[in-house]
Design a protein around this motif. Structure first.
Motif, PDB file in Angstrom:
ATOM      1  N   SER A   1       0.879  -1.307  -0.053  1.00  0.00           N
ATOM      2  CA  SER A   1      -0.046   0.078  -0.144  1.00  0.00           C
ATOM      3  C   SER A   1       0.692   1.099  -0.046  1.00  0.00           C
ATOM      4  N   ARG A   2       0.133   2.323  -0.153  1.00  0.00           N
ATOM      5  CA  ARG A   2       1.125   3.664   0.044  1.00  0.00           C
ATOM      6  C   ARG A   2       1.478   3.975   1.187  1.00  0.00           C
ATOM      7  N   GLU A   3       0.600   3.663   2.134  1.00  0.00           N
ATOM      8  CA  GLU A   3       0.916   3.691   3.700  1.00  0.00           C
ATOM      9  C   GLU A   3       2.290   3.111   3.957  1.00  0.00           C
ATOM     10  N   ALA A   4       2.521   1.774   3.217  1.00  0.00           N
ATOM     11  CA  ALA A   4       3.818   1.185   3.629  1.00  0.00           C
ATOM     12  C   ALA A   4       4.908   1.602   2.933  1.00  0.00           C
ATOM     13  N   MET A   5       4.863   2.549   1.910  1.00  0.00           N
ATOM     14  CA  MET A   5       5.785   2.968   1.241  1.00  0.00           C
ATOM     15  C   MET A   5       6.447   4.313   2.126  1.00  0.00           C
ATOM     16  N   VAL A   6       7.836   4.528   2.117  1.00  0.00           N
ATOM     17  CA  VAL A   6       8.347   5.519   2.669  1.00  0.00           C
ATOM     18  C   VAL A   6       9.149   6.085   1.662  1.00  0.00           C
ATOM     19  N   LYS A   7       9.484   7.382   1.717  1.00  0.00           N
ATOM     20  CA  LYS A   7      10.505   8.056   0.735  1.00  0.00           C
ATOM     21  C   LYS A   7      11.650   7.514   0.337  1.00  0.00           C
ATOM     22  N   THR A   8      12.256   6.621   1.238  1.00  0.00           N
ATOM     23  CA  THR A   8      13.396   5.922   0.797  1.00  0.00           C
ATOM     24  C   THR A   8      13.335   4.656   0.205  1.00  0.00           C
ATOM     25  N   THR A   9      12.136   4.219   0.265  1.00  0.00           N
ATOM     26  CA  THR A   9      11.579   2.547  -0.224  1.00  0.00           C
ATOM     27  C   THR A   9      12.286   2.500  -1.707  1.00  0.00           C
ATOM     28  N   PRO A  10      13.202   1.557  -1.783  1.00  0.00           N
ATOM     29  CA  PRO A  10      13.861   1.413  -3.007  1.00  0.00           C
ATOM     30  C   PRO A  10      13.164   0.538  -4.208  1.00  0.00           C
ATOM     31  N   PRO A  11      13.093   0.786  -5.282  1.00  0.00           N
ATOM     32  CA  PRO A  11      12.439  -0.106  -6.320  1.00  0.00           C
ATOM     33  C   PRO A  11      12.775  -1.424  -6.293  1.00  0.00           C
ATOM     34  N   GLY A  12      12.013  -2.415  -6.767  1.00  0.00           N
ATOM     35  CA  GLY A  12      12.288  -3.790  -6.613  1.00  0.00           C
ATOM     36  C   GLY A  12      11.467  -4.292  -7.943  1.00  0.00           C
ATOM     37  N   ARG A  13      11.356  -5.708  -8.022  1.00  0.00           N
ATOM     38  CA  ARG A  13      10.766  -6.391  -9.105  1.00  0.00           C
ATOM     39  C   ARG A  13       9.207  -6.074  -9.007  1.00  0.00           C
ATOM     40  N   GLY A  14       8.667  -5.529 -10.275  1.00  0.00           N
ATOM     41  CA  GLY A  14       7.265  -4.977  -9.879  1.00  0.00           C
ATOM     42  C   GLY A  14       6.893  -3.618  -9.691  1.00  0.00           C
ATOM     43  N   SER A  15       8.113  -2.978  -9.492  1.00  0.00           N
ATOM     44  CA  SER A  15       7.851  -1.526  -9.317  1.00  0.00           C
ATOM     45  C   SER A  15       7.952  -0.779 -10.750  1.00  0.00           C
ATOM     46  N   ARG A  16       7.257   0.342 -10.888  1.00  0.00           N
ATOM     47  CA  ARG A  16       7.022   0.999 -12.134  1.00  0.00           C
ATOM     48  C   ARG A  16       8.591   1.738 -12.285  1.00  0.00           C
ATOM     49  N   LEU A  17       9.188   1.661 -13.115  1.00  0.00           N
ATOM     50  CA  LEU A  17      10.290   2.492 -13.493  1.00  0.00           C
ATOM     51  C   LEU A  17      10.092   3.438 -14.640  1.00  0.00           C
ATOM     52  N   LEU A  18      10.930   4.630 -14.479  1.00  0.00           N
ATOM     53  CA  LEU A  18      10.528   5.767 -15.149  1.00  0.00           C
ATOM     54  C   LEU A  18      11.854   6.175 -16.593  1.00  0.00           C
ATOM     55  N   ARG A  19      11.351   6.329 -17.359  1.00  0.00           N
ATOM     56  CA  ARG A  19      12.397   7.014 -18.212  1.00  0.00           C
ATOM     57  C   ARG A  19      12.376   8.396 -18.336  1.00  0.00           C
ATOM     58  N   LEU A  20      13.477   9.096 -18.537  1.00  0.00           N
ATOM     59  CA  LEU A  20      13.408  10.568 -18.564  1.00  0.00           C
ATOM     60  C   LEU A  20      12.520  11.068 -19.350  1.00  0.00           C
ATOM     61  N   LEU A  21      11.387  12.040 -18.712  1.00  0.00           N
ATOM     62  CA  LEU A  21      10.495  12.643 -19.537  1.00  0.00           C
ATOM     63  C   LEU A  21       9.592  11.631 -20.368  1.00  0.00           C
TER      64      LEU A  21
END
Length: 316
Positions: free
Chosen positions: A79-99
């Motif tokens: 959940s969003r409540e379980a995610m803090v500002k330092t939570t690193p990405p892992g498998r299943g996370s949405r990764l971003l390309r610049l712009l």
């Protein structure tokens, strides 16, 4: 490449952030500027002759939605409540390309002076006495943590003034940090603080002298910061006119050359994905032990995915 501008309040770091971002954009390079200062003036510095307000929604007030988007289907973040500002990405996370063509960039990126820009948002009246500005910067920390930017792409972040930049692990998220220093004792005082903290974590810094008016100014900076002095900008009539909303002509040739030197320094430091991820995990575990486990009621060390490989390979 990710670049931060730091320095004492009034040193000119916002001005340098804007000049460098415009310099990159005019060369045709993909660049995103991010206003991460408590005083939100980067849009104005990027477009000094434009009185129209910057209208793209700020990141800070939408931190919950940003968390929901970035956590994706990562089973370690229920959940969003379980995610803090330092939570690193892992498998299943949405990764971003610049712009990239994604809802986060589509919602939060506007333009100022022809430069794509994201802002964290102002420290407003509702925050007084109950919030820390660094909670707003959590959105920038998460953004950089989930960004997979490539060679020849640039993110330029105008950071908070002084040693406040060390109030979170955000200071470790950059390939190179430019410390803007005036030729005064106060101007170089932040340099010493930043140098010592940066050295502890292997963070690369380079000093940019600003508002230099004579040879004595330059000699003072060389005496105080030594080999960390990369280049300097002279007092600029163009900048002064721009700060009054009336830029005329072009930036002085010496100062344009200084911007070239900054870009060459950035390009000379290739990305170390393992270092970035290692620092992200380290600061996440620090925050988990210090406050986040208690705040969320979870052991957030479980959010670290030991099989996640950072970098371009993670996009596939």
């Amino acid at each position: 490449m990710r670049v931060a501008f730091v320095g004492k309040g009034g040193s000119g770091k916002t001005t340098l952030s804007a000049l460098f971002s415009r310099h990159l954009a005019r060369s045709g390079a993909p660049v995103l500027a991010v206003d991460g200062d408590i005083n939100q003036h980067l849009a104005e510095a990027l477009a000094p002759d434009d009185d129209r307000p910057f209208t793209a929604p700020a990141l800070g007030p939408h931190l919950g939605d940003i968390k929901d988007y970035l956590r994706g289907t990562n089973p370690r973040i229920p959940s969003r409540e379980a995610m803090v500002k330092t939570t690193p990405p892992g498998r299943g996370s949405r990764l971003l390309r610049l712009l990239g063509d994604d809802e986060l960039h589509a919602r939060h990126v506007g333009h100022a002076g022809g430069v794509p820009l994201m802002v964290t948002g102002e420290f407003d009246e509702s925050d007084l006495g109950v919030a820390c500005y660094h909670s707003k910067l959590g959105a920038v920390e998460l953004y950089l943590g989930h960004l997979v930017d490539g060679p020849g792409e640039y993110v330029v972040v105008d950071m908070t003034a002084g040693a406040d930049a060390f109030a979170s692990g955000l200071f470790t998220r950059f390939d190179l940090t430019f410390l803007v220093a005036e030729p005064t004792r106060k101007g170089v005082s932040v340099y010493r603080q930043y140098r010592d903290h940066a050295r502890e974590f292997g963070v690369r810094i380079a000093v940019v002298g600003n508002k230099v008016t004579c040879e004595d100014d330059l000699l003072f900076l060389k005496e105080q910061v030594g080999d960390d002095l990369l280049t300097h900008l002279v007092h600029s009539d163009w900048v002064r006119a721009a700060e009054r909303g009336r830029p005329r002509g072009e930036l002085e040739s010496h100062n344009r050359h200084a911007l070239d030197v900054l870009r060459e320094a950035v390009d000379a430091h290739p990305r170390d994905w393992d270092r970035l991820h290692r620092h992200a995990v380290e600061f996440h575990l620090r925050n988990a032990r210090a406050w986040a486990n208690e705040a969320t009621g979870r052991d957030l060390a479980d959010q670290v995915d030991p099989d996640f490989a950072p970098g371009p390979s993670a996009l596939s």
